[in-house]
Design a protein around this motif. Structure first.
Motif: not given
Ligand code: CAA
Length: 380
Positions: A67-76, A249-254
């Motif tokens: 979950v931390c990975y997903a959270v960090a990937m969204e932010e980056i 990644q897609a989530l962060g971009i969106a």
């Protein structure tokens, strides 16, 4: 069931968000324009523990959960989508399989450098004629005495130009079909390995995407990852985790595209009022917000299942499918809200639109995700 992040996950989110806003967002347009690999930024990401976020501390990792990975990937990815894929490939497709299948010697040899950012990893499964049909490997691995000899070529290698370590699949015994595929860990400076064409792309331009050619690459037997015949399973399992990364990644971009469009709608006036006052715009923003939230829930569920050691492949495929197609829709609408400015390079909306598109293709196209989900639906 609970939907809140834990205190640690929340703290990580705040830390990475601040980093991405201060360090990545201001340079993302320039990196994109110049197609320049974000070396300094990736080094800072490594300092934050993001290049080996799920690896145990004993191998130099941050020891955090998926979950931390997903959270960090969204932010980056909200800050810089190219940085997102560089991070995702290193974590999901290189560090993760070495952790899962590597011998202790392989873990000690590769992980501390990969997790600390001293080295960078890349992953090779696709070939010029082998994409979605990943089992049709034509790169050949022959065992000759105490060496493996590899011949063939790999395509669409994210990080190919900058990477130090190549985790790669090759056909060791064609008569066994998918059970004949092996996985190897290959230093990129091995004689016979050449990084060829660097693709010119629509988006994620600050990350490299190359071809890698292998001509009589000679490896010691301990370059094999896992057992002979484990290669397809290793590739598929790694991609299950990778799909959580790409979905994030897609989530962060969106999300970034949505926030910029929302803020613009409050400032831009038309017909005597901010355009945010009109339902035509409010309805767009409502749909964008809802889809972003739905994607995040799917991603966090897949990540939580992975963290709990449960089967998560079909859930990761759902998250990746929905998040990537959502990102295309959301970035499309963001341009619409910006109007002509959205189409120009004056605002980042056009970059988000270009960056989003690849998430529907790499680490399994939308069609492959539907295939995985469909097979699961028919057998569960
Ligand atoms: N985990 C573990 N094992 C798996 C698995 C998984 N997720 N999926 C399949 N397998 C196993 C199966 O169990 C089966 O083994 P058994 O016979 O022992 O049961 C074996 O692998 C073969 O499985 P299938 O019959 O399902 O194989 P298939 O040929 O029908 O292909 C596929 C399945 C889903 C289409 C697969 O080929 C696929 O995912 N294709 C897409 C490839 C892809 O995502 N490529 C991305 C390239 S990498 C990239 O983009 C990286 C980058 O740099 C960004």
């Amino acid at each position: 069931m609970q939907f809140e992040l834990t205190e640690d996950q929340h703290l990580l989110q705040q830390t990475v968000r601040k980093f991405a806003r201060e360090t990545l967002l201001p340079v993302a347009a320039e990196l994109d324009e110049e197609g320049k690999f974000p070396k300094a930024q990736v080094a800072r990401m490594a300092e934050l523990g993001l290049m080996g976020i799920m690896a145990p501390v004993e191998y130099g990792g941050a020891g955090m959960d998926p979950v931390c990975y997903a959270v960090a990937m969204e932010e980056i990815s909200a800050g810089c989508a190219s940085c997102g894929v560089i991070m995702s490939v290193n974590n999901s497709l290189v560090v993760d399989p070495i952790l899962k299948y590597g011998t202790e010697a392989q873990k000690r040899a590769y992980l501390p450098d990969l997790t600390s950012g001293r080295t960078l990893g890349c992953f090779g499964l696709s070939e010029p004629g082998t994409g979605s049909d990943a089992a049709a490997q034509t790169t050949i691995a022959e065992k000759k005495g105490d060496r493996w000899i590899i011949n063939g070529s790999k395509n669409w290698i994210t990080n190919g130009k900058e990477a130090d370590v190549f985790l790669m699949m090759a056909m060791g015994d064609k008569s066994k079909g998918v059970k004949g595929i092996n996985a190897y860990i290959i230093p990129m400076n091995t004689p016979g390995l050449t990084v060829a064409k660097n693709e010119k792309k629509l988006g994620i331009k600050a990350s490299s995407t190359t071809q890698v050619i292998l001509e009589n690459v000679s490896l010691s037997l301990d370059a094999l990852l896992g057992k002979e015949g484990d290669g397809f399973k290793i590739a598929m399992g790694s991609l299950d985790g990778g799909r959580i990364g790409i979905a994030s990644q897609a989530l962060g971009i969106a999300r970034q595209a949505f926030e910029e469009a929302r803020d613009y709608a409050k400032e831009r006036h038309a017909f005597g009022a901010p355009i945010a006052n009109f339902q035509a715009i409010q309805f767009k923003l409502a749909d964008m917000a809802m889809e972003i939230d739905a994607a995040r829930l799917l991603i966090w569920r897949a990540a939580a299942l992975k963290g709990a050691g449960q089967k998560f492949g079909p859930q990761a495929a759902m998250a990746k499918l929905f998040a990537s197609e959502m990102a295309t829709r959301v970035t499309h609408q963001a341009i619409q809200i910006f109007g002509g400015f959205g189409y120009s390079k004056e605002y980042p909306a056009e970059r988000h639109y270009r960056d989003a598109r690849i998430t529907e293709i790499y680490e399994g196209t939308s069609e492959i995700q539907r295939l995985v989900i469909g097979r699961h639906a028919l057998t569960s």
